[in-house]
Design a protein around this motif. Sequence first.
Motif, mmCIF file in Angstrom:
data_model
loop_
_atom_site.group_PDB
_atom_site.id
_atom_site.type_symbol
_atom_site.label_atom_id
_atom_site.label_comp_id
_atom_site.label_asym_id
_atom_site.label_seq_id
_atom_site.Cartn_x
_atom_site.Cartn_y
_atom_site.Cartn_z
ATOM 1 N N SER A 232 0.834 -1.189 0.000
ATOM 2 C CA SER A 232 0.000 0.000 0.000
ATOM 3 C C SER A 232 0.870 1.242 0.000
ATOM 4 O O SER A 232 2.048 1.192 0.377
ATOM 5 C CB SER A 232 -0.911 -0.002 1.240
ATOM 6 O OG SER A 232 -1.805 1.087 1.207
ATOM 7 N N CYS A 233 0.275 2.345 -0.410
ATOM 8 C CA CYS A 233 1.018 3.604 -0.508
ATOM 9 C C CYS A 233 0.068 4.753 -0.195
ATOM 10 O O CYS A 233 -1.136 4.673 -0.525
ATOM 11 C CB CYS A 233 1.576 3.749 -1.916
ATOM 12 S SG CYS A 233 2.685 5.135 -2.163
ATOM 13 N N ILE A 234 0.589 5.786 0.440
ATOM 14 C CA ILE A 234 -0.247 6.932 0.786
ATOM 15 C C ILE A 234 0.483 8.214 0.417
ATOM 16 O O ILE A 234 1.699 8.350 0.621
ATOM 17 C CB ILE A 234 -0.616 6.902 2.288
ATOM 18 C CG1 ILE A 234 -1.650 7.986 2.627
ATOM 19 C CG2 ILE A 234 0.618 7.000 3.179
ATOM 20 C CD1 ILE A 234 -2.305 7.762 3.991
ATOM 21 N N SER A 235 -0.274 9.143 -0.136
ATOM 22 C CA SER A 235 0.304 10.405 -0.576
ATOM 23 C C SER A 235 0.736 11.253 0.614
ATOM 24 O O SER A 235 0.393 10.977 1.768
ATOM 25 C CB SER A 235 -0.719 11.180 -1.411
ATOM 26 O OG SER A 235 -1.867 11.485 -0.629
ATOM 27 N N ARG A 236 1.460 12.301 0.303
ATOM 28 C CA ARG A 236 1.997 13.160 1.341
ATOM 29 C C ARG A 236 0.897 13.694 2.255
ATOM 30 O O ARG A 236 1.042 13.713 3.475
ATOM 31 C CB ARG A 236 2.757 14.321 0.699
ATOM 32 C CG ARG A 236 3.295 15.343 1.678
ATOM 33 C CD ARG A 236 3.991 16.470 0.966
ATOM 34 N NE ARG A 236 4.368 17.530 1.887
ATOM 35 C CZ ARG A 236 4.940 18.673 1.522
ATOM 36 N NH1 ARG A 236 5.205 18.898 0.251
ATOM 37 N NH2 ARG A 236 5.243 19.580 2.426
ATOM 38 N N GLY A 237 -0.193 14.136 1.677
ATOM 39 C CA GLY A 237 -1.280 14.702 2.471
ATOM 40 C C GLY A 237 -2.245 13.673 3.028
ATOM 41 O O GLY A 237 -3.098 14.009 3.853
ATOM 42 N N GLY A 238 -2.115 12.448 2.548
ATOM 43 C CA GLY A 238 -2.981 11.384 3.037
ATOM 44 C C GLY A 238 -4.276 11.229 2.262
ATOM 45 O O GLY A 238 -5.067 10.327 2.544
ATOM 46 N N GLY A 239 -4.498 12.081 1.260
ATOM 47 C CA GLY A 239 -5.764 12.046 0.562
ATOM 48 C C GLY A 239 -5.873 10.980 -0.508
ATOM 49 O O GLY A 239 -6.978 10.671 -0.968
ATOM 50 N N ARG A 240 -4.755 10.436 -0.930
ATOM 51 C CA ARG A 240 -4.760 9.394 -1.948
ATOM 52 C C ARG A 240 -4.010 8.172 -1.451
ATOM 53 O O ARG A 240 -2.950 8.292 -0.856
ATOM 54 C CB ARG A 240 -4.111 9.920 -3.232
ATOM 55 C CG ARG A 240 -4.979 10.903 -4.001
ATOM 56 C CD ARG A 240 -4.174 11.575 -5.073
ATOM 57 N NE ARG A 240 -3.201 12.488 -4.499
ATOM 58 C CZ ARG A 240 -2.081 12.859 -5.104
ATOM 59 N NH1 ARG A 240 -1.770 12.393 -6.291
ATOM 60 N NH2 ARG A 240 -1.262 13.703 -4.519
ATOM 61 N N THR A 241 -4.620 7.018 -1.723
ATOM 62 C CA THR A 241 -4.021 5.762 -1.301
ATOM 63 C C THR A 241 -4.085 4.751 -2.440
ATOM 64 O O THR A 241 -4.938 4.858 -3.337
ATOM 65 C CB THR A 241 -4.742 5.187 -0.079
ATOM 66 O OG1 THR A 241 -6.138 5.012 -0.388
ATOM 67 C CG2 THR A 241 -4.616 6.110 1.127
ATOM 68 N N ASN A 242 -3.212 3.781 -2.387
ATOM 69 C CA ASN A 242 -3.203 2.685 -3.350
ATOM 70 C C ASN A 242 -2.947 1.381 -2.623
ATOM 71 O O ASN A 242 -2.259 1.353 -1.599
ATOM 72 C CB ASN A 242 -2.103 2.912 -4.403
ATOM 73 C CG ASN A 242 -2.459 4.021 -5.362
ATOM 74 O OD1 ASN A 242 -3.278 3.851 -6.252
ATOM 75 N ND2 ASN A 242 -1.865 5.188 -5.178
ATOM 76 N N TYR A 243 -3.507 0.315 -3.176
ATOM 77 C CA TYR A 243 -3.372 -0.997 -2.552
ATOM 78 C C TYR A 243 -3.082 -2.059 -3.604
ATOM 79 O O TYR A 243 -3.568 -1.994 -4.735
ATOM 80 C CB TYR A 243 -4.655 -1.380 -1.814
ATOM 81 C CG TYR A 243 -5.017 -0.453 -0.690
ATOM 82 C CD1 TYR A 243 -5.857 0.629 -0.900
ATOM 83 C CD2 TYR A 243 -4.500 -0.654 0.585
ATOM 84 C CE1 TYR A 243 -6.175 1.494 0.135
ATOM 85 C CE2 TYR A 243 -4.809 0.202 1.630
ATOM 86 C CZ TYR A 243 -5.646 1.278 1.395
ATOM 87 O OH TYR A 243 -5.955 2.131 2.417
ATOM 88 N N ALA A 244 -2.328 -3.044 -3.202
ATOM 89 C CA ALA A 244 -2.174 -4.232 -4.036
ATOM 90 C C ALA A 244 -3.521 -4.943 -4.121
ATOM 91 O O ALA A 244 -4.314 -4.915 -3.170
ATOM 92 C CB ALA A 244 -1.130 -5.164 -3.430
#
Length: 125
Positions: free
Chosen positions: A49-61
């Motif tokens: 998983s990954c999260i943007s600097r501001g936390g508003g965007r995320t990604n998941y396997a």
Amino acid sequence: QWQLVESGGGLVQPGGSLRLSCVASGFTLDYYVIGWFRRAPGKEREGVSCISRGGGRTNYADSVKGRFTISRDNAKNTVYLQMNSLKPEDTAEYYCAIRIDDGGSQCPRSSMNYWGKGTLVTVSS
């Protein structure tokens, strides 16, 4: 001295939950994109998983979508990975890593600048 320290791993039964934490010291996480990765026995490290600097965007396997949730608390200099409905195939060493923000929310393994040392998650009955 820069450090990323993961915690929260352990032994859990299938279907159970764990929350991993990654605490930064020596620097602030505010300026970084943060990812969670894992390496299962005998396999290569993979992005979770990954999260943007501001936390508003995320990604998941795909393998964890709908079960895992990444979040960050910049005031606490901490990123979390809430893991629900755990499966035996989630057994792995879990690592957090950071990369310099470029406005994105992807965490290619080769682009990460700094890594923690990991925490072990074992899902077994």
